[in-house]
Design a protein around this motif. Structure first.
Motif, PDB file in Angstrom:
ATOM      1  N   ILE A  44      35.859  42.048  34.413  1.00  0.00           N
ATOM      2  CA  ILE A  44      36.707  43.147  34.148  1.00  0.00           C
ATOM      3  C   ILE A  44      37.358  43.566  35.371  1.00  0.00           C
ATOM      4  CG2 ILE A  44      36.566  45.839  33.555  1.00  0.00           C
ATOM      5  CD1 ILE A  44      34.228  44.986  31.772  1.00  0.00           C
ATOM      6  N   ALA A  45      36.808  43.678  36.583  1.00  0.00           N
ATOM      7  CA  ALA A  45      37.295  44.182  37.690  1.00  0.00           C
ATOM      8  C   ALA A  45      38.460  43.358  38.290  1.00  0.00           C
ATOM      9  CB  ALA A  45      36.494  43.993  39.027  1.00  0.00           C
ATOM     10  N   ASN A  46      38.646  41.822  38.134  1.00  0.00           N
ATOM     11  CA  ASN A  46      39.580  41.075  38.337  1.00  0.00           C
ATOM     12  C   ASN A  46      40.674  41.256  37.307  1.00  0.00           C
ATOM     13  OD1 ASN A  46      39.122  38.947  40.878  1.00  0.00           O
ATOM     14  ND2 ASN A  46      37.324  38.743  39.402  1.00  0.00           N
ATOM     15  N   GLN A  47      40.497  41.451  36.045  1.00  0.00           N
ATOM     16  CA  GLN A  47      41.539  41.974  35.349  1.00  0.00           C
ATOM     17  C   GLN A  47      42.304  43.285  35.586  1.00  0.00           C
ATOM     18  OE1 GLN A  47      42.868  39.896  32.952  1.00  0.00           O
ATOM     19  NE2 GLN A  47      44.226  41.495  31.998  1.00  0.00           N
ATOM     20  N   MET A  48      41.630  44.203  35.756  1.00  0.00           N
ATOM     21  CA  MET A  48      42.016  45.417  36.457  1.00  0.00           C
ATOM     22  C   MET A  48      42.838  45.100  37.500  1.00  0.00           C
ATOM     23  SD  MET A  48      38.678  47.823  35.677  1.00  0.00           S
ATOM     24  CE  MET A  48      39.480  49.356  36.601  1.00  0.00           C
ATOM     25  N   LYS A  49      42.525  44.442  38.517  1.00  0.00           N
ATOM     26  CA  LYS A  49      43.439  44.086  39.648  1.00  0.00           C
ATOM     27  C   LYS A  49      44.705  43.500  39.338  1.00  0.00           C
ATOM     28  CE  LYS A  49      42.992  42.208  44.342  1.00  0.00           C
ATOM     29  NZ  LYS A  49      42.347  41.717  45.264  1.00  0.00           N
ATOM     30  N   LYS A  50      44.442  42.649  38.576  1.00  0.00           N
ATOM     31  CA  LYS A  50      45.785  41.831  38.108  1.00  0.00           C
ATOM     32  C   LYS A  50      46.624  42.708  37.263  1.00  0.00           C
ATOM     33  CE  LYS A  50      44.950  37.990  35.786  1.00  0.00           C
ATOM     34  NZ  LYS A  50      44.586  37.054  34.653  1.00  0.00           N
ATOM     35  N   LEU A  51      46.191  43.613  36.694  1.00  0.00           N
ATOM     36  CA  LEU A  51      47.185  44.606  36.085  1.00  0.00           C
ATOM     37  C   LEU A  51      47.555  45.706  37.175  1.00  0.00           C
ATOM     38  CD1 LEU A  51      44.890  45.441  32.744  1.00  0.00           C
ATOM     39  CD2 LEU A  51      47.091  44.462  32.686  1.00  0.00           C
ATOM     40  N   LEU A  52      46.796  45.897  37.829  1.00  0.00           N
ATOM     41  CA  LEU A  52      47.620  46.866  39.088  1.00  0.00           C
ATOM     42  C   LEU A  52      48.566  46.151  39.739  1.00  0.00           C
ATOM     43  CD1 LEU A  52      44.541  48.738  40.779  1.00  0.00           C
ATOM     44  CD2 LEU A  52      46.476  49.564  39.838  1.00  0.00           C
TER      45      LEU A  52
ATOM     46  N   ALA B  23      39.196  48.025  46.711  1.00  0.00           N
ATOM     47  CA  ALA B  23      38.752  49.367  46.766  1.00  0.00           C
ATOM     48  C   ALA B  23      39.022  50.441  45.821  1.00  0.00           C
ATOM     49  CB  ALA B  23      39.168  50.027  48.195  1.00  0.00           C
ATOM     50  N   ARG B  24      40.352  50.251  45.408  1.00  0.00           N
ATOM     51  CA  ARG B  24      41.101  51.145  44.391  1.00  0.00           C
ATOM     52  C   ARG B  24      40.405  50.601  42.781  1.00  0.00           C
ATOM     53  NH1 ARG B  24      46.062  53.340  42.345  1.00  0.00           N
ATOM     54  NH2 ARG B  24      45.677  53.979  40.539  1.00  0.00           N
ATOM     55  N   VAL B  25      40.324  49.466  42.573  1.00  0.00           N
ATOM     56  CA  VAL B  25      39.714  48.892  41.367  1.00  0.00           C
ATOM     57  C   VAL B  25      38.232  49.575  41.363  1.00  0.00           C
ATOM     58  CG1 VAL B  25      38.756  46.923  40.171  1.00  0.00           C
ATOM     59  CG2 VAL B  25      41.007  47.001  41.321  1.00  0.00           C
ATOM     60  N   PHE B  26      37.645  49.381  42.593  1.00  0.00           N
ATOM     61  CA  PHE B  26      36.005  49.682  42.481  1.00  0.00           C
ATOM     62  C   PHE B  26      35.897  51.390  42.239  1.00  0.00           C
ATOM     63  CE2 PHE B  26      35.181  46.234  45.605  1.00  0.00           C
ATOM     64  CZ  PHE B  26      35.269  45.077  44.440  1.00  0.00           C
ATOM     65  N   MET B  27      36.897  52.049  42.967  1.00  0.00           N
ATOM     66  CA  MET B  27      36.748  53.543  42.617  1.00  0.00           C
ATOM     67  C   MET B  27      37.131  53.957  41.493  1.00  0.00           C
ATOM     68  SD  MET B  27      38.442  55.314  46.058  1.00  0.00           S
ATOM     69  CE  MET B  27      39.990  54.630  45.822  1.00  0.00           C
TER      70      MET B  27
ATOM     71  N   ASN C  31      39.424  38.354  43.248  1.00  0.00           N
ATOM     72  CA  ASN C  31      40.553  37.270  43.369  1.00  0.00           C
ATOM     73  C   ASN C  31      41.890  38.070  43.767  1.00  0.00           C
ATOM     74  OD1 ASN C  31      38.799  35.399  42.296  1.00  0.00           O
ATOM     75  ND2 ASN C  31      39.448  35.647  40.203  1.00  0.00           N
ATOM     76  N   GLU C  32      42.676  37.075  44.701  1.00  0.00           N
ATOM     77  CA  GLU C  32      43.937  37.535  45.085  1.00  0.00           C
ATOM     78  C   GLU C  32      45.084  37.132  44.006  1.00  0.00           C
ATOM     79  OE1 GLU C  32      44.799  39.531  47.507  1.00  0.00           O
ATOM     80  OE2 GLU C  32      42.754  39.411  48.097  1.00  0.00           O
ATOM     81  N   TYR C  33      45.875  38.046  43.770  1.00  0.00           N
ATOM     82  CA  TYR C  33      46.978  37.924  42.723  1.00  0.00           C
ATOM     83  C   TYR C  33      48.400  38.038  43.102  1.00  0.00           C
ATOM     84  CZ  TYR C  33      43.082  37.995  39.360  1.00  0.00           C
ATOM     85  OH  TYR C  33      42.013  37.692  39.002  1.00  0.00           O
ATOM     86  N   LEU C  34      49.494  37.171  43.023  1.00  0.00           N
ATOM     87  CA  LEU C  34      50.653  37.479  43.428  1.00  0.00           C
ATOM     88  C   LEU C  34      51.494  38.496  42.695  1.00  0.00           C
ATOM     89  CD1 LEU C  34      51.371  33.750  44.610  1.00  0.00           C
ATOM     90  CD2 LEU C  34      50.883  35.590  46.332  1.00  0.00           C
ATOM     91  N   ASP C  35      52.463  39.001  43.291  1.00  0.00           N
ATOM     92  CA  ASP C  35      53.381  39.975  42.352  1.00  0.00           C
ATOM     93  C   ASP C  35      54.526  38.735  41.755  1.00  0.00           C
ATOM     94  OD1 ASP C  35      55.089  41.428  40.949  1.00  0.00           O
ATOM     95  OD2 ASP C  35      55.715  42.514  42.755  1.00  0.00           O
ATOM     96  N   VAL C  36      54.436  38.327  40.433  1.00  0.00           N
ATOM     97  CA  VAL C  36      55.192  37.533  39.792  1.00  0.00           C
ATOM     98  C   VAL C  36      56.571  37.885  39.831  1.00  0.00           C
ATOM     99  CG1 VAL C  36      55.723  35.995  37.913  1.00  0.00           C
ATOM    100  CG2 VAL C  36      53.245  36.393  38.587  1.00  0.00           C
ATOM    101  N   THR C  37      56.994  39.123  39.717  1.00  0.00           N
ATOM    102  CA  THR C  37      58.381  39.799  39.638  1.00  0.00           C
ATOM    103  C   THR C  37      58.927  39.492  40.983  1.00  0.00           C
ATOM    104  OG1 THR C  37      57.124  41.708  39.903  1.00  0.00           O
ATOM    105  CG2 THR C  37      57.866  41.266  37.808  1.00  0.00           C
ATOM    106  N   GLN C  38      58.227  39.844  41.903  1.00  0.00           N
ATOM    107  CA  GLN C  38      59.115  39.818  43.567  1.00  0.00           C
ATOM    108  C   GLN C  38      59.171  38.170  43.580  1.00  0.00           C
ATOM    109  OE1 GLN C  38      56.674  41.887  46.398  1.00  0.00           O
ATOM    110  NE2 GLN C  38      57.361  43.859  45.573  1.00  0.00           N
ATOM    111  N   GLN C  39      58.247  37.302  43.212  1.00  0.00           N
ATOM    112  CA  GLN C  39      58.317  35.933  43.744  1.00  0.00           C
ATOM    113  C   GLN C  39      59.584  35.458  42.951  1.00  0.00           C
ATOM    114  OE1 GLN C  39      55.019  33.382  42.400  1.00  0.00           O
ATOM    115  NE2 GLN C  39      54.941  32.356  44.289  1.00  0.00           N
ATOM    116  N   ALA C  40      59.509  35.770  41.783  1.00  0.00           N
ATOM    117  CA  ALA C  40      60.726  35.399  40.818  1.00  0.00           C
ATOM    118  C   ALA C  40      62.094  35.893  41.549  1.00  0.00           C
ATOM    119  CB  ALA C  40      60.749  35.717  39.472  1.00  0.00           C
ATOM    120  N   SER C  41      62.055  37.094  41.844  1.00  0.00           N
ATOM    121  CA  SER C  41      63.284  37.670  42.509  1.00  0.00           C
ATOM    122  C   SER C  41      63.617  37.095  43.737  1.00  0.00           C
ATOM    123  CB  SER C  41      63.259  39.116  42.393  1.00  0.00           C
ATOM    124  OG  SER C  41      62.027  39.630  43.346  1.00  0.00           O
ATOM    125  N   GLY C  42      62.936  36.768  44.583  1.00  0.00           N
ATOM    126  CA  GLY C  42      62.874  35.813  45.630  1.00  0.00           C
ATOM    127  C   GLY C  42      63.529  34.638  45.648  1.00  0.00           C
TER     128      GLY C  42
END
Length: 199
Positions: free
Chosen positions: A138-146, A157-161, A181-192
């Motif tokens: 659940i925490a990893n999914q939340m981080k991905k959504l963030l 830290a934000r996810v845990f809080m 897990n570490e997740y990349l911002d796909v939107t920024q990567q695509a625009s780059g």
């Protein structure tokens, strides 16, 4: 020389599909003082409408829809003994019920309702390996959504809080024991990539 009146100068038709002549007939009928004569006039108008607009007749040739339309076009002012029960003003424009909205603003709506429900379910589980695994998923999914919502705030830290607050303090995660897990911002990567292609 008689000037032909323009439709724009006339009153708005209540049911344009019947045309202005039918509307005038009904207006004339409403103004007749004698009720018997008014009724005869209304019956005659219904016959004209049935002839000109046979599609308005029912399956068995009844004029229910026509009488409904006559009543509507008379602005519900036609005082006669209708041959059938006709539509009333309240049925034409029923009172709209207000849709109830929750007064409380959900601060965690970016996670979605299902994530919040899952946290509340996991919070009441007995401590076990399965519970720890669910919290981690659940925490990893939340981080991905963030990351998708606001990459700058997407950290462990934000996810845990947020999990602690959603679970009413029942789930407290030690940052030393959990690393998401570490997740990349796909939107920024695509625009780059697009920017590089333009060069």
């Amino acid at each position: 020389m008689k000037i032909i009146p323009y439709n724009t100068n006339e009153s708005q038709l209540l049911m344009p599909e019947y045309g202005r002549n039918i509307q005038r007939m009904i207006d004339y009928c409403v103004a007749i003082e004698d009720k018997e004569e008014r009724t005869r006039c209304a019956v005659a108008i219904s016959e004209v409408m049935a002839t000109l607009f046979p599609s308005m007749l029912g399956d068995k040739g009844d004029k229910q829809k026509i009488w409904d339309h006559i009543n509507v076009m008379s602005r519900f002012k036609l005082d006669i003994e209708f041959p059938c029960e006709v539509i009333g003003k309240d049925q034409l424009s029923p009172e709209r019920k207000k849709i109830p909205y929750g007064g409380e603003v959900n601060r965690f709506r970016h996670y979605g309702r299902n994530i919040q429900l899952m946290i509340q379910e996991v919070a009441v589980m007995d401590n076990c390996v399965e519970k720890d695994q669910l919290i981690f998923l659940i925490a990893n999914q939340m981080k991905k959504l963030l990351v998708m919502q606001n990459p700058e705030l997407a950290n462990d830290a934000r996810v845990f809080m947020d999990i602690a607050e959603i679970s009413d303090g029942k789930i407290q995660i030690d940052p030393e024991n959990y690393r998401l897990n570490e997740y990349l911002d796909v939107t920024q990567q695509a625009s780059g990539k697009k920017a590089k292609k333009k060069k």
